[in-house]
Design an enzyme around this catalytic site. Structure first.
Site, PDB file in Angstrom:
ATOM      1  N   ASP A 176      -7.917   0.926 -25.891  1.00  0.00           N
ATOM      2  CA  ASP A 176      -8.692   0.761 -24.508  1.00  0.00           C
ATOM      3  C   ASP A 176      -8.846   2.111 -23.994  1.00  0.00           C
ATOM      4  O   ASP A 176      -8.244   3.031 -24.256  1.00  0.00           O
ATOM      5  CB  ASP A 176      -7.356   0.058 -23.510  1.00  0.00           C
ATOM      6  N   GLU A 232       2.117  -8.444   7.689  1.00  0.00           N
ATOM      7  CA  GLU A 232       3.098  -8.322   8.906  1.00  0.00           C
ATOM      8  C   GLU A 232       4.099  -7.254   8.574  1.00  0.00           C
ATOM      9  O   GLU A 232       4.663  -6.444   9.323  1.00  0.00           O
ATOM     10  CB  GLU A 232       3.809  -9.583   9.158  1.00  0.00           C
ATOM     11  N   ARG A 248      -1.235  -8.229 -21.237  1.00  0.00           N
ATOM     12  CA  ARG A 248      -2.314  -8.095 -22.351  1.00  0.00           C
ATOM     13  C   ARG A 248      -1.647  -7.004 -23.217  1.00  0.00           C
ATOM     14  O   ARG A 248      -2.166  -6.962 -24.388  1.00  0.00           O
ATOM     15  CB  ARG A 248      -3.552  -7.848 -21.730  1.00  0.00           C
ATOM     16  N   PRO A 251       0.907  -1.245   0.026  1.00  0.00           N
ATOM     17  CA  PRO A 251      -0.100  -0.051  -0.033  1.00  0.00           C
ATOM     18  C   PRO A 251       0.904   1.260   0.006  1.00  0.00           C
ATOM     19  O   PRO A 251       0.269   2.335  -0.300  1.00  0.00           O
ATOM     20  CB  PRO A 251      -0.787  -0.138   1.419  1.00  0.00           C
TER      21      PRO A 251
END
Ligand SMILES: NC(=O)c1ccc(NCc2cccc(O)c2)nc1
Length: 244
Positions: free
Chosen positions: A167, A114, A152, A87
């Protein structure tokens, strides 16, 4: 492209790496996946990979040596990008996907909440990446997201039907609405322009709808864009329509 994944839960990757686009890319030898349980690289006979933190406090910390030995066992001639999923990492986006897609060898380190011994971050890892501001039980799902978006983009991965170029995000805009048969479903009709066969009008309609949707849902993306004259004209048309 070679992709190594270091994890304590290798079984999590079996389905994902053998299904759909990733499975086909593997069969076409566009990508070579290697999943390794880094517990195998622990020096202790019990396979210990974490320990209590110096300075006290709760939780366990991932020891450096199993991960260092695991990465060193797979480094080829060129030093790979060693990516820690956490994160605290750099926010992931399509631009970073395109950058990683150019690499020859990626190594993903998937750890659990952890925490990691800091020497892993300082001396082993080249990139820390986060797929969003939320905490997962481990880096595995985050690694799968990055691997999917990178593989991809490999030439030949999507077959000739689709191309990653159109895309969302690759144009910097959100995708326009898509329709397929039937032309009318429960009274809901496909826009006439798409049935007209008039290619130039269809291209214009799609760009305008992408601009409409991006402006409505992600004005932040629109702000980042270098608007072409065509885009400015279409945005002005959208403004005029809103005033009616
Ligand atoms: N947003 C993400 O990319 C993401 C990545 C991993 C993760 N959990 C494992 C982990 C690993 C290291 C530190 C830590 O605090 C948590 N959770 C979310």
């Amino acid at each position: 492209m070679r992709i190594d994944i270091l994890t304590l839960f290798p079984e999590m990757f079996a389905g994902v790496l053998s299904s759909s686009i990733l499975g086909k890319a593997r069969e076409k030898e566009i990508v070579d996946f290697h999943v390794t349980n880094f517990r195998e690289f622990s020096e202790s006979k019990h396979g210990t990979v974490d320990d209590t933190p110096y300075g006290g406090g709760g939780g366990m910390v991932l020891k450096p040596e199993p991960l260092f030995r695991a990465v060193e066992s797979m480094a080829g001639e060129k030093k790979p990008r060693v990516i820690l999923m956490c994160p605290q990492g750099v926010p992931y986006n399509q631009k970073l996907a395109e950058e990683l897609a150019k690499e020859e060898h990626l190594v993903f380190v998937c750890g659990h909440y952890e925490g990691y011994d800091e020497r892993i971050r300082e001396h082993l890892v080249t990139d820390e990446i986060s797929i969003g501001d939320y905490v997962l039980t481990g880096g595995e799902l985050a690694a799968m997201v990055v691997i999917d978006s990178v593989v991809r983009l490999q030439p030949g991965a999507l077959g000739n039907q689709t191309s990653a170029v159109e895309d969302s995000f690759s144009t910097g805009l959100l995708e326009y609405p898509h329709y397929t048969r039937p032309a009318e479903f429960r009274g809901w009709k496909v826009p006439d322009v798409l049935l007209s066969g008039h290619h130039a009008n269809i291209v214009k309609w799609r760009l305008k709808e992408s601009l409409r949707r991006t402006r409505e849902r992600r004005p932040d993306l629109l702000k980042k864009l270098e608007l072409t004259a065509e885009m400015k004209k279409l945005l002005a048309e959208l403004d005029a329509e809103k005033k009616i």
